[in-house]
Design a protein around this motif. Structure first.
Motif, PDB file in Angstrom:
ATOM      1  N   HIS A 125      16.375  -7.350   9.154  1.00  0.00           N
ATOM      2  CA  HIS A 125      14.933  -7.316   8.919  1.00  0.00           C
ATOM      3  C   HIS A 125      14.424  -8.690   8.443  1.00  0.00           C
ATOM      4  O   HIS A 125      14.915  -9.256   7.474  1.00  0.00           O
ATOM      5  N   PRO A 126      13.418  -9.244   9.116  1.00  0.00           N
ATOM      6  CA  PRO A 126      12.922 -10.593   8.776  1.00  0.00           C
ATOM      7  C   PRO A 126      12.332 -10.703   7.378  1.00  0.00           C
ATOM      8  O   PRO A 126      12.241 -11.822   6.846  1.00  0.00           O
ATOM      9  N   ILE A 127      11.912  -9.589   6.789  1.00  0.00           N
ATOM     10  CA  ILE A 127      11.317  -9.653   5.450  1.00  0.00           C
ATOM     11  C   ILE A 127      12.314 -10.168   4.430  1.00  0.00           C
ATOM     12  O   ILE A 127      11.949 -10.639   3.351  1.00  0.00           O
ATOM     13  N   HIS A 128      13.618 -10.132   4.790  1.00  0.00           N
ATOM     14  CA  HIS A 128      14.662 -10.525   3.839  1.00  0.00           C
ATOM     15  C   HIS A 128      14.954 -12.021   3.844  1.00  0.00           C
ATOM     16  O   HIS A 128      15.763 -12.475   3.026  1.00  0.00           O
TER      17      HIS A 128
ATOM     18  N   VAL B 144      -0.762  -3.373   2.423  1.00  0.00           N
ATOM     19  CA  VAL B 144      -0.407  -4.715   2.898  1.00  0.00           C
ATOM     20  C   VAL B 144       1.112  -4.874   2.883  1.00  0.00           C
ATOM     21  O   VAL B 144       1.714  -5.370   3.855  1.00  0.00           O
ATOM     22  N   ASN B 145       1.745  -4.468   1.780  1.00  0.00           N
ATOM     23  CA  ASN B 145       3.215  -4.541   1.706  1.00  0.00           C
ATOM     24  C   ASN B 145       3.877  -3.636   2.735  1.00  0.00           C
ATOM     25  O   ASN B 145       4.879  -4.014   3.359  1.00  0.00           O
ATOM     26  N   ALA B 146       3.313  -2.437   2.921  1.00  0.00           N
ATOM     27  CA  ALA B 146       3.876  -1.515   3.912  1.00  0.00           C
ATOM     28  C   ALA B 146       3.777  -2.114   5.319  1.00  0.00           C
ATOM     29  O   ALA B 146       4.704  -1.981   6.131  1.00  0.00           O
ATOM     30  N   TRP B 147       2.670  -2.792   5.596  1.00  0.00           N
ATOM     31  CA  TRP B 147       2.487  -3.414   6.912  1.00  0.00           C
ATOM     32  C   TRP B 147       3.513  -4.529   7.156  1.00  0.00           C
ATOM     33  O   TRP B 147       3.973  -4.719   8.285  1.00  0.00           O
ATOM     34  N   LEU B 148       3.855  -5.264   6.099  1.00  0.00           N
ATOM     35  CA  LEU B 148       4.870  -6.315   6.252  1.00  0.00           C
ATOM     36  C   LEU B 148       6.223  -5.720   6.629  1.00  0.00           C
ATOM     37  O   LEU B 148       7.003  -6.343   7.357  1.00  0.00           O
ATOM     38  N   LEU B 149       6.509  -4.516   6.143  1.00  0.00           N
ATOM     39  CA  LEU B 149       7.764  -3.847   6.523  1.00  0.00           C
ATOM     40  C   LEU B 149       7.691  -3.347   7.964  1.00  0.00           C
ATOM     41  O   LEU B 149       8.670  -3.439   8.712  1.00  0.00           O
ATOM     42  N   LEU B 150       6.521  -2.845   8.344  1.00  0.00           N
ATOM     43  CA  LEU B 150       6.355  -2.326   9.704  1.00  0.00           C
ATOM     44  C   LEU B 150       6.266  -3.435  10.741  1.00  0.00           C
ATOM     45  O   LEU B 150       6.827  -3.328  11.828  1.00  0.00           O
TER      46      LEU B 150
ATOM     47  N   VAL C 299       0.468 -12.146  -5.817  1.00  0.00           N
ATOM     48  CA  VAL C 299      -0.301 -11.090  -5.158  1.00  0.00           C
ATOM     49  C   VAL C 299       0.634 -10.238  -4.313  1.00  0.00           C
ATOM     50  O   VAL C 299       0.709  -9.023  -4.457  1.00  0.00           O
ATOM     51  N   VAL C 300       1.339 -10.898  -3.408  1.00  0.00           N
ATOM     52  CA  VAL C 300       2.376 -10.274  -2.591  1.00  0.00           C
ATOM     53  C   VAL C 300       3.569 -11.205  -2.610  1.00  0.00           C
ATOM     54  O   VAL C 300       3.404 -12.425  -2.566  1.00  0.00           O
ATOM     55  N   ALA C 301       4.755 -10.645  -2.698  1.00  0.00           N
ATOM     56  CA  ALA C 301       5.973 -11.467  -2.640  1.00  0.00           C
ATOM     57  C   ALA C 301       6.982 -10.750  -1.755  1.00  0.00           C
ATOM     58  O   ALA C 301       7.391  -9.623  -2.055  1.00  0.00           O
ATOM     59  N   GLU C 302       7.356 -11.395  -0.667  1.00  0.00           N
ATOM     60  CA  GLU C 302       8.230 -10.746   0.304  1.00  0.00           C
ATOM     61  C   GLU C 302       9.595 -10.396  -0.281  1.00  0.00           C
ATOM     62  O   GLU C 302      10.193  -9.382   0.082  1.00  0.00           O
ATOM     63  N   ARG C 303      10.065 -11.224  -1.206  1.00  0.00           N
ATOM     64  CA  ARG C 303      11.408 -10.985  -1.736  1.00  0.00           C
ATOM     65  C   ARG C 303      11.494  -9.691  -2.555  1.00  0.00           C
ATOM     66  O   ARG C 303      12.564  -9.090  -2.641  1.00  0.00           O
ATOM     67  N   VAL C 304      10.386  -9.255  -3.170  1.00  0.00           N
ATOM     68  CA  VAL C 304      10.446  -8.029  -3.976  1.00  0.00           C
ATOM     69  C   VAL C 304      10.516  -6.790  -3.090  1.00  0.00           C
ATOM     70  O   VAL C 304      10.715  -5.676  -3.592  1.00  0.00           O
TER      71      VAL C 304
END
Length: 919
Positions: free
Chosen positions: A134-137, A293-299, A376-381
Motif C-alpha cells: 500500500h502506497p500510504i506506507h 479525507v483519511n479514509a479516501w487516502l486509504l481508498l 492536519v493529516v499525516a500519512e504515517r499515522v
C-alpha cells in the motif's frame, strides 16, 4: 515471536519478503529528508558520547521533555535503534533505510498471523500483501522517522497475539499471556504513543470474539441484572476481571506518560493545525471532515503529500459546505458497519468488528478528539489503521471470489490493485530521495501550503542557490501572508545575498506579525518558540552597523522580556556586549544562560572568552576545560585553550597544549593554523626539526600564510641555516611586500651572511618608504652606509635616527664611533677601517644587532559562539580578543650575549594574526 508465527508457512513469509523487497529496494538510495534532519542529523542522543539516560529524559528530537519547545513525543526505544544505526554506520542513510525495510517485513509477517485469526489462509495472504504494497506506507517505511510506526506496530501486534492466548480451557484465565501483553503494550508505547491503543482492541476481542457476546446479549444481561432478575454469569465475571487488569495497567501507563510530559501539552501554532484554534462550528466540522479525507487516502492513494498542514485543507466553516456530504456519507457507512458487527453473531461480523477496531482505535490519538496534534493529516499515522482497512478489503474480496460469477473478475481486480499499488509505492519512494524532490512532489499535489514552498526554499538554500530559494520563500509569504517563519526566511535569504536593507524590511514585517503581550497571560503559550528568533535575527543584522549596537541590544532584551528562559537571546546578547566592550554585562548574560542550560559547551566556551577580556586567564582556562568536558571535540575550545596555555609561559602546560592542538588538527586537518601553532610550541621547546615540519605543513596548506612563512624563516636564521631562510623570505615578501620585520630579517641575512650590501640597503630603504619613522630600519640603513665607508652619510643618518629615538643610548654611542672615525680619517689618509678593525667591526655588528632588540606583541584570536538563524543547524559567529606579551629590554655589552638574545627577540618579532577561517 517465532513461536507465535509458527502457523505462517515459509512460502508465505518468503512471498511477503520478496514483495516488500520489490516495492522498497529503491528506498535504500534515499537520504535523510524532512523530519529525519531533526531526528537523526541534529539529534545528539544518537552519539555514543551522550549518556544513555538522556534517551529517557529527552523527546524524539533530542529536546529535554522539561523544555517548553519540546514536542512531548516520548519514544526512547525508537531513538535507541537510531543510536544502534549510528554506532555501526554513523550517518550512512543506507543502514537506516535497510533497517526500516526489515521492520516493515516483520510487521507484514506478524500481521499475516493476526489475519489468520479472523480470515482463511488465502484471504489472510491477500490482506498481508495489500498491506505490504500500500502506497500510504511510504512515509512510514521510506521516511526514517517512520520507524516509530514500524516498531510500535511490531509490539502492538505481538501484544494482541499474546492476549489471544489468555483464554484457557473451560474459559479459565491464563495470566502469563496477560502479563506479557501488558509488558509489550508498555514497549509499544515507548516506541510510539499510539501503542497503548492495543488495550482497547484486546478488550473488544475479549468481549465479542473470545466470549462471543453480541451487543443485544450484553444489553439483555444488563437489564436483567438491573431489574434484579439474575446475577452476573461466572464467565462474565472472569471477563470483567481480565478487563479490569487491562484497564488498570493502561491507567498506570497513562499516568506515567503524563508525568513524563510534566502535565504539559506541546505548543503548536495555528499554522500547524488551523482547525485546532478555530471557533465553533468550524472546528468540529473540519475535524469531522478530516475523517473521510483519511479514509479516501486509504481508498485512493494516488495523490500523496508529505505535509498536510497550514492551508492544505481549507476550514469547513459552514453547515452548507458541500464537503459535509462526504462527512455524512462516511459516518453512515461506518455506523452501518458497526451495527452489523455488534448486532449479529457469526464469523463475518467478528471479522468486520476487529477490522473496525484496528481502523478506529489506533487513529484516536491523531484524531484531535482529546487533545490537539501538530498536523492536519499525516500519512504515517495511517500505518496501523490501514491494517483494518486491508482486512476489510480482503474479507470483501473473499465474499466476491466465492461467487462463481464474480470469481474471475475478483482475481483480476485484486491483481490490478496489487500491481498498481506496488508500482505507485516504487515510484513514490523516489520522491523521498532528497528534500528537493520530496517537497517538489508535494507542491504538485498542493500549492496552498506555505510550509511546502518554505521547505523547497530551504532545500535550495542548503545548496547555496539563494536566488531560487528567495523565489520560493516569497511565494510562501504570498500563499500565507501572516506566516512569520516565511518572512524570516525571506529576510535571512536577503542577508545571504548581502541585501541588508531588504533583509531588515522582511524581519520588520515578521516582527509586526508577532502577537502583542497581554498582561497576565503567558506569552510563550501563544506563539511558536522559534518565531521569537525574529528578534535575534533582526538584532544580528543591525548590529553590523556600529551606530546601532544599542538598538540591537534593545531587541535582545525585548526577546528576553517575552521569555525569560529564552537561552539564545542571552547567548546573542552576551556576544553583543563583548563587542560593545562590556565584558561584565556579557558575563552576566552568559551566567544567566548557563542557569538555563549547564550542558551547553558553547556557553562555557563563550564565558571563557569573557574572562580573557577581563584579563583572567586562569578562569578562562577553567571554562575552556568545562566546555571540553561536555564536548571533547569542541574545536574552538581545543584551539584557543591551547593558545592560552602557550601564552601562559608555563612549560608544564605545553604537553597538554600540544595534545589539544593535535586533537584539533585531527578534527580540522585542512586548517593550516593548527599546524602553525604546533610549530610555535615546538620552537618554544627547542625542537627545531619538529617545528620546521609543522611550519612546512602549514605553508603547504596555505602558501600565503604570513606568520608561518616569517617564523619558518626565523627558525632557519636562528639555527644557522640563514641561506635556507632567504627563499622563504622571498615568498613572504612576494605575498606581503610591506612586511617590515621580514624586510629587516632579510636585510640582516644579506648583510651578515651573503655580504650583499646592495641587497640589504634595498631592504632598509623599502622599510623607510613604508614608514619613514621606523627606528630599526633607519638605524640599519646607517650601518649600511658605514659598511659602504660613507662616514659622512652614516653620521647624518645616525643624527636623524637619534632625533627619532633620543633616549636610545646605543644610537648615541654609534654616532660617537662614526664621528671618531671621521676625525681619525681627517688626520690620516689610512683606510677607512682603523688598526683595531676587528674591534670596530664587532662594534658595528653589535650596533646592528642592537637594532633587533625590540618589544613585540603577539595576538591570538578567540571566537565566541552564536547558535541562531537555525533552519538546519546552529551557526557560529566570531569576536576577536587579544592577549599581549612583551619581552624585556636587552643588554648590549657582550657580543655573544647579543647573539643569543637576538635569536630570542627575533622569534617573537612577528605579530601572529590567528583567525580560524584563515588569514
Amino acid at each position: 515471536l517465532l513461536e507465535k508465527m509458527a502457523d505462517v508457512s515459509l512460502k508465505e513469509a518468503a512471498l511477503i519478503v520478496c514483495v516488500v523487497a520489490a516495492c522498497y529496494w529503491n528506498s535504500l538510495f534515499c537520504g535523510f529528508v524532512f523530519d529525519d534532519v531533526s531526528a537523526i542529523l541534529d539529534n545528539k542522543d544518537l552519539h555514543p558520547s551522550t549518556p544513555l539516560k538522556n534517551l529517557f529524559q529527552n523527546d524524539f528530537w533530542g529536546t529535554p521533555m522539561s523544555e517548553e519547545r519540546s514536542h512531548k513525543s516520548y519514544r526512547p526505544l525508537t531513538v535507541l535503534t537510531f543510536r544502534l544505526n549510528y554506532l555501526f554506520s554513523e550517518l550512512n542513510a543506507v543502514s537506516y533505510h535497510f533497517l526500516n525495510l526489515v521492520f516493515h517485513v516483520v510487521v507484514c509477517v506478524v500481521f499475516l498471523k493476526v489475519c489468520k485469526l479472523f480470515l482463511d489462509s488465502r484471504s489472510s495472504v491477500v490482506a498481508a500483501l495489500l498491506f505490504a504494497v500500500h502506497p500510504i506506507h511510504t512515509e512510514a517505511v521510506t521516511g526514517v522517522v517512520g520507524r516509530a510506526e514500524l516498531l510500535s506496530s511490531i509490539f502492538f501486534l505481538a501484544a494482541f497475539l499474546s492476549y489471544t492466548k489468555s483464554k484457557g480451557r473451560d474459559n479459565t484465565i491464563v495470566w502469563t499471556p496477560i502479563a506479557v501483553t501488558v509488558f509489550l503494550v508498555a514497549v509499544a508505547t515507548l516506541c510510539k504513543e499510539q501503542g497503548i491503543t492495543v488495550v482497547g482492541i484486546c478488550c473488544v476481542y475479549e468481549v465479542f470474539i473470545a466470549q462471543g457476546y453480541t451487543l443485544p446479549v450484553l444489553l439483555d444481561t444488563a437489564v436483567q441484572i438491573l431489574q434484579g432478575k439474575g446475577s452476573i454469569p461466572f464467565s462474565m465475571l472472569q471477563t470483567l476481571l481480565k478487563l479490569i487488569v487491562l484497564m488498570f495497567s493502561t491507567l498506570l501507563l497513562v499516568v506515567v506518560r503524563v508525568q513524563v510530559i510534566q502535565s504539559q501539552l506541546p505548543v503548536f501554532t495555528r499554522f500547524d493545525n488551523p482547525a485546532a484554534v478555530s471557533p465553533s462550528p468550524a472546528r468540529q466540522l473540519t475535524f469531522n471532515y478530516l475523517l473521510p479525507v483519511n479514509a479516501w487516502l486509504l481508498l485512493n492513494p494516488s495523490e500523496l503529500c508529505c505535509d498536510w498542514t497550514m492551508g492544505t485543507i481549507p476550514l469547513v466553516e459552514s453547515l452548507l459546505d458541500v464537503r459535509n456530504v462526504a462527512t455524512l456519507t462516511f459516518f453512515c457507512f461506518l455506523g452501518s458497519l458497526i451495527v452489523f458487527s455488534l448486532r449479529y453473531p457469526g464469523d463475518s461480523s467478528k471479522t468486520v468488528l476487529m477490522a473496525l477496531c484496528l481502523i478506529v482505535l489506533p487513529f484516536i490519538p491523531a484524531s484531535n478528539l482529546f487533545f490537539p496534534v501538530g498536523f492536519v493529516v499525516a500519512e504515517r499515522v495511517l500505518y496501523v489503521p490501514s491494517m483494518g482497512f486491508c482486512i476489510l478489503v480482503a474479507h470483501g474480496w473473499k465474499k466476491l471470489s466465492n461467487k462463481s460469477v464474480l470469481r474471475k473478475i475478483s482475481w483480476v481486480c485484486l491483481a490490478a490493485v496489487l500491481f498498481t499499488h506496488a508500482l505507485k509505492t516504487l515510484h513514490r519512494n523516489w520522491d523521498w530521495e532528497s528534500e528537493y524532490t520530496l517537497f517538489m512532489s508535494a507542491l504538485k499535489v498542493n500549492k496552498n501550503n506555505a510550509k511546502l514552498w518554505n521547505n523547497v526554499g530551504h532545500a535550495l538554500e542548503n545548496e547555496k542557490n539563494f536566488e531560487r530559494a528567495l523565489q520560493f520563500f516569497i511565494q510562501a509569504t504570498q500563499v500565507q501572508p501572516d506566516d512569520i517563519g516565511a518572512h524570516m526566511n525571506v529576510g535571512r535569504t536577503y542577508k545571504n545575498l548581502n541585501k541588508t536593507k531588504e533583509a531588515e524590511e522582511s524581519y520588520m514585517i515578521a516582527k509586526s506579525l508577532m502577537p502583542q503581550i497581554i498582561p497576565g497571560k503567558k506569552y510563550a503559550a501563544r506563539v511558536a518558540p522559534n518565531h521569537l528568533n525574529v528578534y535575534i535575527n533582526l538584532a544580528n543584522l543591525i548590529r553590523a552597523n556600529e551606530s546601532r549596537l544599542e538598538e540591537a541590544d534593545q531587541l535582545y532584551r525585548q526577546a528576553i522580556s517575552m521569555r525569560p528562559d529564552f537561552k539564545q537571546a542571552y547567548i546573542s546578547r552576551g556576544e553583543l556586549l563583548l563587542k560593545m566592550n562590556k565584558p561584565l554585562k556579557a558575563k552576566e548574560a552568559y551566567l544567566r544562560a548557563l542557569e538555563l542550560d549547564r550542558t551547553n559547551a558553547d556557553l562555557w566556551y563563550n564565558l571563557a572568552i569573557v574572562y580573557i577580556e577581563l584579563k583572567d586567564p586562569t578562569e578562562a582556562l577553567k571554562n575552556f576545560n568545562r566546555a571540553l568536558e561536555l564536548n571533547p571535540t569542541h574545536k574552538l575550545a581545543l584551539f584557543n585553550s591551547a593558545l592560552l596555555m602557550q601564552e601562559s609561559g608555563d612549560a608544564r602546560l605545553r604537553p597538554d597544549a600540544k595534545q589539544r592542538l593535535l586533537h584539533y588538527v585531527k578534527e580540522e586537518p585542512q586548517d593550516a593554523n593548527g599546524y602553525f601553532n604546533l610549530g610555535m610550541l615546538a620552537m618554544d621547546d627547542k625542537k627545531d626539526t619538529e617545528a620546521e615540519a609543522w611550519m612546512k605543513k602549514a605553508i603547504r596548506l596555505q602558501p600565503n600564510f604570513r606568520s608561518a612563512l616569517f617564523n619558518l624563516a626565523l627558525l632557519y636564521s636562528q639555527t644557522g641555516k640563514e641561506l635556507m631562510a632567504l627563499p622563504v623570505l622571498e615568498d613572504l615578501l612576494r605575498y606581503y611586500p610591506d612586511h617590515t620585520k621580514g624586510l629587516i630579517l632579510k636585510g640582516d641575512i644579506l648583510m651578515n651572511q651573503k655580504k650583499d650590501i646592495v641587497g640589504a640597503k634595498m631592504c632598509f630603504e623599502k622599510i623607510l618608504e613604508l614608514d619613514p619613522n621606523n627606528v630599526q630600519g633607519k638605524h640599519n640603513l646607517c650601518v649600511v652606509y658605514f659598511e659602504e665607508r660613507d662616514l659622512i652619510k652614516a653620521e647624518k643618518c645616525l643624527v636623524e635616527t637619534l632625533a627619532l629615538a633620543p633616549h636610545e643610548e646605543y644610537i648615541q654611542r654609534h654616532l660617537n664611533i662614526v664621528r671618531s672615525k671621521i676625525a681619525s680619517l681627517s688626520a690620516t689618509e689610512q683606510s677607512s677601517l682603523p688598526a683595531d678593525g676587528t674591534a670596530a667591526a664587532e662594534e658595528k655588528k653589535n650596533s646592528f644587532q642592537n637594532l633587533k632588540e625590540v618589544k613585540n606583541e603577539q595576538k591570538t584570536t578567540q571566537k565566541t559562539v552564536d547558535n541562531n538563524e537555525r533552519h538546519s543547524e546552529n551557526k557560529k559567529r566570531t569576536e576577536k580578543n587579544s592577549m599581549k606579551k612583551e619581552t624585556p629590554k636587552k643588554s648590549t655589552k657582550e657580543i655573544k650575549d647579543i647573539e643569543k638574545k637576538r635569536v630570542a627577540a627575533l622569534k617573537r618579532l612577528e605579530e601572529i594574526e590567528r583567525i580560524l577561517n584563515g588569514e
